[in-house]
Each structure stands twice: as C-alpha cells, then as structure tokens.
Design an enzyme around this catalytic site. Structure first.
Site, PDB file in Angstrom:
ATOM      1  N   TYR A  19       0.835  -1.207   0.000  1.00 34.48           N
ATOM      2  CA  TYR A  19       0.000   0.000   0.000  1.00 34.48           C
ATOM      3  C   TYR A  19       0.871   1.259   0.000  1.00 34.48           C
ATOM      4  O   TYR A  19       0.728   2.131   0.856  1.00 34.48           O
ATOM      5  CB  TYR A  19      -0.925   0.018   1.229  1.00 34.48           C
ATOM      6  CG  TYR A  19      -1.690  -1.258   1.425  1.00 34.48           C
ATOM      7  CD1 TYR A  19      -2.672  -1.632   0.515  1.00 34.48           C
ATOM      8  CD2 TYR A  19      -1.433  -2.100   2.505  1.00 34.48           C
ATOM      9  CE1 TYR A  19      -3.381  -2.814   0.677  1.00 34.48           C
ATOM     10  CE2 TYR A  19      -2.137  -3.283   2.674  1.00 34.48           C
ATOM     11  CZ  TYR A  19      -3.103  -3.629   1.753  1.00 34.48           C
ATOM     12  OH  TYR A  19      -3.800  -4.795   1.922  1.00 34.48           O
ATOM     13  N   TYR A 147     -13.172  -6.992   5.784  1.00 29.61           N
ATOM     14  CA  TYR A 147     -11.962  -7.034   4.950  1.00 29.61           C
ATOM     15  C   TYR A 147     -11.628  -8.503   4.699  1.00 29.61           C
ATOM     16  O   TYR A 147     -11.549  -9.297   5.636  1.00 29.61           O
ATOM     17  CB  TYR A 147     -10.779  -6.341   5.637  1.00 29.61           C
ATOM     18  CG  TYR A 147      -9.536  -6.419   4.777  1.00 29.61           C
ATOM     19  CD1 TYR A 147      -9.304  -5.474   3.780  1.00 29.61           C
ATOM     20  CD2 TYR A 147      -8.643  -7.474   4.908  1.00 29.61           C
ATOM     21  CE1 TYR A 147      -8.200  -5.580   2.948  1.00 29.61           C
ATOM     22  CE2 TYR A 147      -7.543  -7.583   4.080  1.00 29.61           C
ATOM     23  CZ  TYR A 147      -7.324  -6.639   3.108  1.00 29.61           C
ATOM     24  OH  TYR A 147      -6.242  -6.747   2.276  1.00 29.61           O
ATOM     25  N   ASP A 247     -14.450 -16.244   7.467  1.00 27.64           N
ATOM     26  CA  ASP A 247     -13.061 -15.874   7.187  1.00 27.64           C
ATOM     27  C   ASP A 247     -12.358 -15.741   8.532  1.00 27.64           C
ATOM     28  O   ASP A 247     -12.461 -14.717   9.210  1.00 27.64           O
ATOM     29  CB  ASP A 247     -13.037 -14.559   6.396  1.00 27.64           C
ATOM     30  CG  ASP A 247     -11.621 -14.106   6.091  1.00 27.64           C
ATOM     31  OD1 ASP A 247     -10.676 -14.689   6.661  1.00 27.64           O
ATOM     32  OD2 ASP A 247     -11.462 -13.156   5.305  1.00 27.64           O
ATOM     33  N   LYS A 276      -2.553 -16.482   7.959  1.00 23.48           N
ATOM     34  CA  LYS A 276      -1.787 -15.656   8.896  1.00 23.48           C
ATOM     35  C   LYS A 276      -1.011 -16.465   9.945  1.00 23.48           C
ATOM     36  O   LYS A 276       0.108 -16.868   9.695  1.00 23.48           O
ATOM     37  CB  LYS A 276      -2.718 -14.641   9.562  1.00 23.48           C
ATOM     38  CG  LYS A 276      -3.073 -13.466   8.632  1.00 23.48           C
ATOM     39  CD  LYS A 276      -3.603 -12.310   9.423  1.00 23.48           C
ATOM     40  CE  LYS A 276      -4.046 -11.154   8.527  1.00 23.48           C
ATOM     41  NZ  LYS A 276      -2.959 -10.342   8.055  1.00 23.48           N
TER      42      LYS A 276
HETATM   43  N1  PMP Z   1      -9.026 -12.139   5.449  1.00 20.50           N
HETATM   44  C1  PMP Z   1      -8.831 -11.437   6.565  1.00 20.50           C
HETATM   45  C2  PMP Z   1      -9.882 -11.458   7.634  1.00 20.50           C
HETATM   46  C3  PMP Z   1      -7.657 -10.694   6.751  1.00 20.50           C
HETATM   47  O1  PMP Z   1      -7.481  -9.985   7.873  1.00 20.50           O
HETATM   48  C4  PMP Z   1      -6.673 -10.724   5.733  1.00 20.50           C
HETATM   49  C5  PMP Z   1      -5.376  -9.941   5.843  1.00 20.50           C
HETATM   50  N2  PMP Z   1      -5.351  -8.879   6.663  1.00 20.50           N
HETATM   51  C6  PMP Z   1      -6.916 -11.471   4.586  1.00 20.50           C
HETATM   52  C7  PMP Z   1      -8.102 -12.182   4.469  1.00 20.50           C
HETATM   53  C8  PMP Z   1      -5.917 -11.532   3.479  1.00 20.50           C
HETATM   54  O2  PMP Z   1      -4.823 -12.278   3.862  1.00 20.50           O
HETATM   55  P1  PMP Z   1      -3.432 -12.166   3.069  1.00 20.50           P
HETATM   56  O3  PMP Z   1      -2.883 -10.815   3.376  1.00 20.50           O
HETATM   57  O4  PMP Z   1      -2.609 -13.290   3.635  1.00 20.50           O
HETATM   58  O5  PMP Z   1      -3.738 -12.356   1.625  1.00 20.50           O
END
Ligand code: PMP
Length: 439
Positions: A19, A147, A247, A276
């Site tokens: 970003y 997100y 998610d 993560k």
């Molecule tokens: N889903 C959620 C809830 C997230 O917080 C994130 C990353 N902050 C992602 C998906 C995307 O993960 P990545 O950055 O490993 O692509």
C-alpha cells in the site's frame, strides 16, 4: 542501468512496499533480525513487535521449535508439487487442523495466502451451486466494515467504502448488510440482524454464499460484534439453504481468546478460511476447509473436480512449520496467556478513553484498539513509536495492538504506554491524501 550502491536508496527507488507509492516511498525501518517479541534494527536499536508482523507471529520471532522444523524439513525437501504427489507434512498438518477446526469441517484445501483462501472459498461456493444446477446463485452477501483480502473476488466483499473502491468498475456487485452494531459483551439487540434477515429473505435465490469475519472485523475497522449475530446468521443460512463462509484468517489460532472465533457463538461455518498465524508467522500458507456436503456436491457435479491448484500448494516447508506451530500452541497455556494479555490490555488502555481525542477503547483476547476521533498522520506516529522502542502500525483512526502471545507483562506495558502516549499526543492531522485506511 547502474543501480545505487546505497542499499537503502535501492529499496526506496525500486522496491514496492505494501500500500505504498514507489515515487514517494514511505519511511521504512531496516530489520536485521528478529527474536521473541523484538525486531532488531540495523543500527542496533530494538523495537517490540506489537502487531505480531501483521498478526501472524503468535509465538514471537525465530522460535527455536519453528526454526528447527524448517531446518529439518529443509534438509528433506523444500518443495514438491501436490498434483499427483503427497507428503508427511501435509498429512500431519491436516490431522492437526481437523482436531481443532470448528465442528463439521472435514476437507482441507491448502493454498498460498489469506486472500487466496478467500478466493478458494468463494469458488467452492460457486462450484457447489453449479453442481446443484443452481448456477444463478452466484452473488455473495456480506456485511459492511469487512476485509477479506486484496485479490478480486475477495475485494468484492470488502467494505464497499474502503480502499478497493478504485476497482469497483471491474468487481462483481455483491450485497451488503449493515455492519453488526451490537458489541461483543453488550446486551443483544434483536434489531441488529433485521436487515441481514431481510436481505437473505429477498435475495437467497441468487446467493452462492454468505461470507463474514466471525466476531472480529480486522482491517475493515477493528470491531468486535455480538456472537448472537453469528447464531442468527447461521439459522438464516440454514433456513434459506445458503452456505456460510467464515473468514478466520485474522481470528484463527486463539487471537480472540478461542482457538477459532466461531467458538464464541458455538456455530460452525460450511466453509472456513485460515491463514496468517497458521505457520506461526514463518511462511506464507493458508487453507480453506469445508464440510463433506460441500466437497461431495462439488465432486459429484460437472466437471467433478475443484478447479484450483496453485504451484506451491501444500508446500512441505510451510506445512511442517505450521504443524510445529500448532503443536507449540496446543502445548502452551494459550488460554491463560491470551486471557492475561486481554486483562492487561483492558487495564492499561482504559485510561485513554478519557482523552478528548479518543472515540473508543475496545479489547478482546489479544487485541487492543484505541479508536481516535480523527485520522492520524501514520508516518509521524511510526517515528514516535520507534522512538518509544515499539513497532505499531496504526491506520485510519485506529491504533491497535496484537502482540505475540509470549509477550512479557513489562514489554506489553511498553506497548500500551506508547499507544496511550500516541493518543495523548493527538498526532492527529488528516492523512487524507488517499482518504483510505491503510492497514
Ligand atoms: N481475510 C482477513 C480477515 C484478513 O485480515 C486478511 C489480511 N489482513 C486477509 C483475508 C488476506 O490475507 P493475506 O494478506 O494473507 O492475503
């Protein structure tokens, strides 16, 4: 072309950071090494990593059990393709995951990153509907303030007012219920899910699935909402026969105080994304889990295959370190460690609530948030934090802490003091250059 001998200048001129602009690059710290909660800078200074390197390094950095797992696996094989081949690390990790995953999830698709895990989940939902000869069910319903990643389908279900508005012309148009308002820990307000219920009632015939971050909305606003919302959502999805995707990329592996945030509500999704903290922050790896029903339906449809298969699927190094990380977590006193962090965050962040510049303070598990009234100058704050010996990365109006679970009370106090100090400083000038909250 002759490139600069000055390595820092090379970074500024040629390396794109997340970003960021490459012509007006933001300041970056050069990290030489990291161990425990500490990032070691080139000039010898140390910063306490208060965000677990984007919420992944739950055991801290360079943990001996994780580096050993990498070394041992690296000596056997770093990678083989997963098409037509399999290996011990993938199987061991799969067994560990199914032992701890929300009930009913039985099939695992390994993939590259959180965003890709979301793409895979959404593709699973689409293929599931196609296999049931209901291809018209191809939209997704979610809530505002979410997100889910930076790839295209994932962006389409991020908060529509967020940073992905730039791409709105090419993103599929999804359906958005209001952000759940009723907070975690508050008295449940039945109205909170009313619009969600109305949207499902009206649009279920066109929905492939509903997708949501359970309990904790991360990069979309660091917001904790009421578990009853998820129970109602689960019931609605059952009533209208719409698969539910959780998610858990940010929440998985104990961040909210439960192994998975779904457990706060006692419900299970049909499809679940994790990433993560899966590898303890060592390597990129994610997975999408689903029920036998979803998997069998896809497999019985046409073409009878799930159409995804990344080159580095189930990378043995990543699977080995993920298995080691899960074992480390299960053998630790993680419930008490996270609960202790939660108590300390509540106690030490609470005074910030009295500041005129602060709109809200909220804590759940190993997540502490100070919400300011105004957007902050994040570059100036980053310098302030470095001067305090901590690494925090506020965005928009949010200063947040998500430390490794192994953090000591004194290191956590250093983090909370810096966060409260920043709030007190009111280093709040609009950074409205882009107007987006950049995590
Ligand atoms: N889903 C959620 C809830 C997230 O917080 C994130 C990353 N902050 C992602 C998906 C995307 O993960 P990545 O950055 O490993 O692509």
């Amino acid at each position: 072309m002759i490139y600069s001998n000055d390595h820092a200048a090379f970074d500024r001129q040629h390396l794109w950071h997340p970003y960021a602009s490459v012509t007006k690059p933001p300041p970056v710290h050069w990290i030489e090494s990291a161990s425990g909660v500490r990032l070691r800078l080139r000039d010898g200074r140390e910063l306490i990593d208060g965000v677990s390197s984007w919420w992944s390094a739950i055991h801290g950095h360079s943990h001996s059990a994780l580096t050993a797992a990498l070394r041992v696996q690296g000596e056997k094989m770093a990678h083989v393709m997963f098409g037509g081949l399999t290996h011990g690390p993938a199987i061991e990790l799969g067994r560990l995951l199914l032992d701890i995953a929300p009930a009913g999830l039985e099939k695992i698709f390994y993939c590259d990153s959180g965003s890709v895990a979301v793409e895979v989940a959404m593709k699973m939902a689409l293929q599931y509907q196609q296999a049931r000869r209901q291809s018209e069910k191809c939209r997704f319903l979610t809530v505002r303030g979410g997100y889910h990643g930076d790839t295209f389908l994932a962006m389409s279900v991020c908060d529509p007012a967020g940073m992905h508005t730039l791409f709105s012309r090419v993103l599929p148009e999804q359906l958005f219920a209001p952000r759940p308002q009723c907070r975690f820990g508050e008295h449940w307000q039945p109205d909170d899910s009313a619009e969600l219920a109305a949207l499902l009632a009206k649009h279920h015939a066109e929905l492939a699935a509903v997708i949501i971050e359970p309990i904790f909305q991360g990069a979309g606003g660091m917001w904790f909402y009421h578990p009853q919302y998820l129970r109602e959502l689960r019931q609605l999805c059952d009533r209208f026969d719409v698969p539910l995707i959780f998610d858990e990329v940010a929440t998985g592996f104990a961040r909210t105080g439960k192994m998975f945030a779904a457990e706060h509500a006692g419900v299970s999704p049909d499809i679940c994304c994790i990433g993560k903290a899966l590898t303890g922050g060592c390597l990129t790896l994610a997975a999408t889990l689903c029920t036998a029903k979803i998997a069998q339906t896809i497999s019985q449809g046409i073409p009878g295959l799930f159409m995804h298969g990344p080159t580095f699927m189930a990378n043995p190094l990543a699977c080995a370190v993920a298995a080691a990380s899960i074992k480390l977590l299960l053998n630790s006193n993680w419930q008490e460690n996270v609960a202790a962090i939660e108590r300390q965050l509540r106690h030490e962040l609470e005074p910030a609530r009295n500041l005129a510049s602060v709109a809200d303070v909220r804590v759940l598990g190993a997540i502490g948030v100070i919400e300011m009234r105004q957007p902050m100058d994040t570059a100036a704050l980053q310098q302030f934090f470095a001067d305090q010996g901590v690494w925090l990365r506020p965005f928009g109006r949010l200063i947040y802490l998500m430390p490794p679970y192994i953090i000591s009370t004194s290191d956590l106090t250093q983090l909370t003091a810096a966060a409260c100090g920043a709030a007190r400083l009111q280093a709040v000038v609009s950074n409205g250059a882009q107007g987006w909250a950049i995590p």
